[in-house]
Design an enzyme around this catalytic site. Structure first.
Site, PDB file in Angstrom:
ATOM      1  N   VAL A  12       0.967  -1.744  -0.431  1.00 15.98           N
ATOM      2  CA  VAL A  12      -0.075  -0.081   0.091  1.00 15.98           C
ATOM      3  C   VAL A  12       1.170   1.359  -0.302  1.00 15.98           C
ATOM      4  O   VAL A  12       0.892   2.543  -0.847  1.00 15.98           O
ATOM      5  CB  VAL A  12      -0.733  -0.275   1.397  1.00 15.98           C
ATOM      6  N   THR A 119      -5.572  -0.503   7.688  1.00 15.62           N
ATOM      7  CA  THR A 119      -6.533  -0.915   8.406  1.00 15.62           C
ATOM      8  C   THR A 119      -6.838  -0.683   9.484  1.00 15.62           C
ATOM      9  O   THR A 119      -6.111  -2.025   9.465  1.00 15.62           O
ATOM     10  CB  THR A 119      -6.805  -2.390   7.554  1.00 15.62           C
ATOM     11  N   PHE A 148      -8.442   0.787  -0.380  1.00 12.05           N
ATOM     12  CA  PHE A 148      -9.122  -0.514  -1.095  1.00 12.05           C
ATOM     13  C   PHE A 148      -8.469  -1.267  -2.084  1.00 12.05           C
ATOM     14  O   PHE A 148      -8.828  -1.695  -2.803  1.00 12.05           O
ATOM     15  CB  PHE A 148     -10.668   0.541  -1.755  1.00 12.05           C
ATOM     16  N   ARG A 150      -6.209  -3.287  -4.693  1.00 10.53           N
ATOM     17  CA  ARG A 150      -6.625  -5.015  -5.056  1.00 10.53           C
ATOM     18  C   ARG A 150      -5.180  -5.374  -5.618  1.00 10.53           C
ATOM     19  O   ARG A 150      -4.669  -4.780  -5.985  1.00 10.53           O
ATOM     20  CB  ARG A 150      -7.373  -5.542  -5.612  1.00 10.53           C
ATOM     21  N   LYS A 200     -14.224   0.767   5.600  1.00  9.37           N
ATOM     22  CA  LYS A 200     -13.167  -0.607   4.750  1.00  9.37           C
ATOM     23  C   LYS A 200     -13.454  -1.784   5.543  1.00  9.37           C
ATOM     24  O   LYS A 200     -13.639  -3.230   4.819  1.00  9.37           O
ATOM     25  CB  LYS A 200     -11.952  -0.019   5.247  1.00  9.37           C
ATOM     26  N   LEU A 246     -18.291 -13.546  -7.766  1.00 11.17           N
ATOM     27  CA  LEU A 246     -19.245 -14.582  -7.456  1.00 11.17           C
ATOM     28  C   LEU A 246     -18.023 -16.262  -8.213  1.00 11.17           C
ATOM     29  O   LEU A 246     -18.873 -16.761  -8.718  1.00 11.17           O
ATOM     30  CB  LEU A 246     -20.444 -14.618  -8.695  1.00 11.17           C
ATOM     31  N   ALA A 248     -16.826 -19.716  -8.156  1.00 10.16           N
ATOM     32  CA  ALA A 248     -15.832 -20.850  -7.160  1.00 10.16           C
ATOM     33  C   ALA A 248     -14.924 -20.531  -7.219  1.00 10.16           C
ATOM     34  O   ALA A 248     -14.128 -21.147  -7.989  1.00 10.16           O
ATOM     35  CB  ALA A 248     -17.044 -21.632  -6.661  1.00 10.16           C
ATOM     36  N   CYS A 256      -5.400  -8.638   3.494  1.00 13.50           N
ATOM     37  CA  CYS A 256      -6.377  -7.985   3.668  1.00 13.50           C
ATOM     38  C   CYS A 256      -7.971  -9.181   4.308  1.00 13.50           C
ATOM     39  O   CYS A 256      -8.207  -9.157   5.353  1.00 13.50           O
ATOM     40  CB  CYS A 256      -7.425  -7.641   2.984  1.00 13.50           C
ATOM     41  N   LYS A 317      -3.283 -15.103  -5.395  1.00 10.57           N
ATOM     42  CA  LYS A 317      -4.081 -14.465  -6.568  1.00 10.57           C
ATOM     43  C   LYS A 317      -2.854 -14.300  -7.596  1.00 10.57           C
ATOM     44  O   LYS A 317      -1.849 -13.961  -7.329  1.00 10.57           O
ATOM     45  CB  LYS A 317      -5.424 -13.654  -6.250  1.00 10.57           C
TER      46      LYS A 317
HETATM   47  N1  LIG Z   1      -2.239  -5.221   0.373  1.00 14.52           N
HETATM   48  C1  LIG Z   1      -3.355  -4.851   0.555  1.00 14.52           C
HETATM   49  O1  LIG Z   1      -3.919  -5.169  -1.185  1.00 14.52           O
HETATM   50  C2  LIG Z   1      -4.118  -4.038   1.165  1.00 14.52           C
HETATM   51  C3  LIG Z   1      -5.229  -3.303   0.417  1.00 14.52           C
HETATM   52  C4  LIG Z   1      -6.023  -2.391   1.284  1.00 14.52           C
HETATM   53  C5  LIG Z   1      -5.542  -1.880   2.333  1.00 14.52           C
HETATM   54  N2  LIG Z   1      -4.260  -2.769   3.143  1.00 14.52           N
HETATM   55  C6  LIG Z   1      -3.875  -2.308   4.744  1.00 14.52           C
HETATM   56  O2  LIG Z   1      -3.020  -1.674   4.109  1.00 14.52           O
HETATM   57  C7  LIG Z   1      -1.736  -1.988   5.626  1.00 14.52           C
HETATM   58  C8  LIG Z   1      -0.140  -1.765   5.244  1.00 14.52           C
HETATM   59  O3  LIG Z   1      -0.976  -2.934   4.407  1.00 14.52           O
HETATM   60  P1  LIG Z   1       0.373  -4.045   2.723  1.00 14.52           P
HETATM   61  O4  LIG Z   1       0.288  -5.067   2.491  1.00 14.52           O
HETATM   62  O5  LIG Z   1       1.082  -2.797   2.065  1.00 14.52           O
HETATM   63  O6  LIG Z   1       1.222  -4.449   4.400  1.00 14.52           O
HETATM   64  P2  LIG Z   1       3.758  -4.219   4.230  1.00 14.52           P
HETATM   65  O7  LIG Z   1       3.791  -5.354   5.161  1.00 14.52           O
HETATM   66  O8  LIG Z   1       3.239  -4.760   2.574  1.00 14.52           O
HETATM   67  O9  LIG Z   1       4.006  -3.310   4.175  1.00 14.52           O
HETATM   68  C9  LIG Z   1       4.083  -2.837   5.222  1.00 14.52           C
HETATM   69  C10 LIG Z   1       5.398  -2.187   5.708  1.00 14.52           C
HETATM   70  O10 LIG Z   1       5.259  -1.449   6.771  1.00 14.52           O
HETATM   71  C11 LIG Z   1       6.840  -1.138   7.412  1.00 14.52           C
HETATM   72  N3  LIG Z   1       7.072  -0.405   8.969  1.00 14.52           N
HETATM   73  C12 LIG Z   1       6.427  -2.203   9.022  1.00 14.52           C
HETATM   74  N4  LIG Z   1       6.486  -0.715  10.685  1.00 14.52           N
HETATM   75  C13 LIG Z   1       7.170   0.863  10.435  1.00 14.52           C
HETATM   76  C14 LIG Z   1       6.973   1.467  11.285  1.00 14.52           C
HETATM   77  N5  LIG Z   1       6.985   1.983  12.368  1.00 14.52           N
HETATM   78  N6  LIG Z   1       7.910   2.685  10.424  1.00 14.52           N
HETATM   79  C15 LIG Z   1       7.936   2.673   9.599  1.00 14.52           C
HETATM   80  N7  LIG Z   1       7.963   1.467   8.402  1.00 14.52           N
HETATM   81  C16 LIG Z   1       7.213   0.468   9.337  1.00 14.52           C
HETATM   82  C17 LIG Z   1       7.436  -2.311   7.016  1.00 14.52           C
HETATM   83  O11 LIG Z   1       8.707  -2.626   7.082  1.00 14.52           O
HETATM   84  C18 LIG Z   1       6.707  -2.924   5.452  1.00 14.52           C
HETATM   85  O12 LIG Z   1       8.401  -2.622   4.311  1.00 14.52           O
HETATM   86  C19 LIG Z   1      -2.302  -2.863   6.287  1.00 14.52           C
HETATM   87  O13 LIG Z   1      -3.480  -2.425   6.778  1.00 14.52           O
HETATM   88  C20 LIG Z   1      -2.976  -3.386   5.418  1.00 14.52           C
HETATM   89  O14 LIG Z   1      -4.867  -3.848   5.500  1.00 14.52           O
HETATM   90  C21 LIG Z   1      -3.678  -3.134   2.507  1.00 14.52           C
END
Ligand SMILES: NC(=O)c1ccc[n+]([C@@H]2O[C@H](COP(=O)([O-])OP(=O)(O)OC[C@H]3O[C@@H](n4cnc5c(N)ncnc54)[C@H](O)[C@@H]3O)[C@@H](O)[C@H]2O)c1
Length: 428
Positions: A12, A119, A148, A150, A200, A246, A248, A256, A317
């Site tokens: 993200v 999130t 949001f 993907r 969310k 939808l 299956a 997430c 995926k």
């Molecule tokens: N991946 C997705 O598809 C997606 C989609 C929507 C929302 N989200 C939400 O977004 C958030 C991030 O998800 P992600 O998949 O990008 O996670 P991720 O694990 O890919 O990335 C998180 C990053 O944050 C860094 N980090 C951790 N603690 C830190 C700190 N204190 N200071 C600086 N950097 C720090 C980590 O080293 C890592 O690089 C989550 O809450 C997730 O639920 C993810």
């Protein structure tokens, strides 16, 4: 143009950083992982996401990375929290990294907005605001701006979102954050912090519910002779239902849905409400992954010990290297427990799996994985698996048994080639 500090350079954070730079903002990304930051500053990208490397390269002038919180916070008018919020053993969201990121924010002058994209459970924004006030941050506004996107289509999703949710208890803060997205042609949903946080969770829980629902319909189809693909098509044409989510298969995974459904269930429980529907959604998803074992046993006999099972796909995926909560992990672990030999191939996700699954074999091509296999399970519907030379593949296998966990292959053609083919919710 605004100055943004993006905390967390993961899926993200990196997409947000690159896309915000593309929208003209000046962006600094902060991460605690020095290797990640070093790679990014050398022009590398630590994750697989189509188009991301190109977008970062194209916006080099407005995009840099650091491990130093003081440097990141010195420049940011807007501080975006994009750190991970994984599940705890109890199923709640683990907010450790959110609090660590907040603790490392230096107290400084200037009107800034802290924007949470991670999130987080409803109520987190209120706790964060209370903590910041306690620490003496008087000129810092707060906004919940859930993401949001993907994985696999993240840049497209960020640049062409169905909506942008901007949640703050102050109208002026909502307007400031909404203005960052000014160039995008989308609907801005302005609301308070708690509602934004809930949008969310509710969205992800609803999508997961849709998947578990069609998976249960598929299971009933298997017992009754209906074809879930036609059923889903017929359902999806109803505008009140819609065709999406939808398909299956052998269950949802990823970073997430599993954790967010579980966190919402726990959030409800902690607040005194028993969210029964989500309990079922989670259980159906768990069982769905394991149904593959039953299908294998039906064809191969009860003893899988010593049999060689090829798994095509590890990522949760296609078009991502993310294996968090991937169905392949549960499936491989179950098959190992049965004593089977597992050989896998995935175009990009294998490095991420090696430490998690050290006792399986990693092939360097799909064909290599199939050599001598007693069965093949299509776990992730990568295009290269869909378009594999299946006639040639059949000759490589010891037994031509194909379990299509995503209904991605043309079963009739495969049966014509001599395979025993089984999809999900498709009559035999
Ligand atoms: N991946 C997705 O598809 C997606 C989609 C929507 C929302 N989200 C939400 O977004 C958030 C991030 O998800 P992600 O998949 O990008 O996670 P991720 O694990 O890919 O990335 C998180 C990053 O944050 C860094 N980090 C951790 N603690 C830190 C700190 N204190 N200071 C600086 N950097 C720090 C980590 O080293 C890592 O690089 C989550 O809450 C997730 O639920 C993810």
């Amino acid at each position: 143009m605004s100055r943004l500090a993006i905390i967390g350079a993961g899926y993200v954070g990196l997409v947000t950083a690159a896309c915000m730079a593309q929208l003209g903002h000046e962006v600094i990304g902060l991460d605690i992982d020095p290797e990640r930051v070093r790679l990014l500053n050398q022009g590398g990208v630590p994750i697989f996401e189509p188009g991301l490397a190109e977008l970062i390269a194209a916006n080099q002038e407005r995009l840099r990375f650091t491990t130093d919180p003081a440097e990141a916070h010195a420049t940011g008018e807007f501080v975006f929290l994009c750190v991970d919020t994984p599940p705890t053993y109890s199923g709640d969201a683990d907010l450790t990294r959110i609090w660590q990121a907040i603790e490392s924010m230096p107290l400084s002058d200037g009107d800034r907005v802290l924007v949470t994209k991670s999130t987080v459970p409803v109520g987190t924004g209120a706790s964060v605001q209370a903590e910041l006030a306690r620490r003496g941050f008087v000129r810092l506004d707060y906004c919940s701006n859930p993401e949001f996107l993907r994985e696999g289509t993240a840049i497209q999703d960020f640049m062409h979102p169905d909506r942008v949710v901007v949640g703050s208890n102050e109208a002026a803060t909502r307007a400031r954050v909404a203005a960052l997205y000014g160039p995008l042609d989308t609907t801005i949903v302005e609301t308070n912090v708690a509602s934004a946080e809930m949008i969310k969770y509710a969205s992800n829980a609803f999508l997961a519910t849709k998947i578990s629902f069609i998976n249960e319909i598929a299971n009933v189809c298997e017992a009754t002779g209906a074809d879930v693909r036609t059923v889903a098509h017929g359902m999806g044409l109803d505008k009140r239902i819609g065709p999406h989510f939808l398909q299956a298969g052998i269950g949802y995974g990823g970073s997430c849905f599993p954790k967010d459904v579980s966190a919402l269930k726990q959030l409800a429980g902690n607040s005194g409400y028993h969210f029964q529907l989500l309990t079922a959604v989670l259980e159906v998803n768990e069982l769905q992954k394991r149904r593959v074992i039953g299908k294998l046993k039906r064809h191969l006999g009860d003893q899988l010990r010593g049999l060689r099972i090829a798994l095509l796909g590890l990522a949760f995926k296609p078009n991502t290297d993310d294996i968090r909560e991937a169905s392949a992990i549960v499936l491989a672990s179950r098959l190992l427990a049965e004593g089977a030999e597992i050989v896998v191939f995935d175009p990009v996700a294998m490095e991420n799996a090696r430490s998690l699954l050290p006792s399986i074999m990693y092939a360097s091509t799909a064909e290599e994985a199939l050599v001598g296999a007693d069965a093949c399970v299509l776990v992730t519907e990568w295009a290269e698996f869909v378009h594999l030379d299946w006639a040639g593949a059949k000759d490589l296998m010891r037994r031509p048994l194909l379990i299509d966990g995503r209904n991605a292959l043309d079963g009739e053609t495969l049966v014509g080639l001599g395979f025993t083919y089984e999809g999900v919710g498709i009559p035999q």
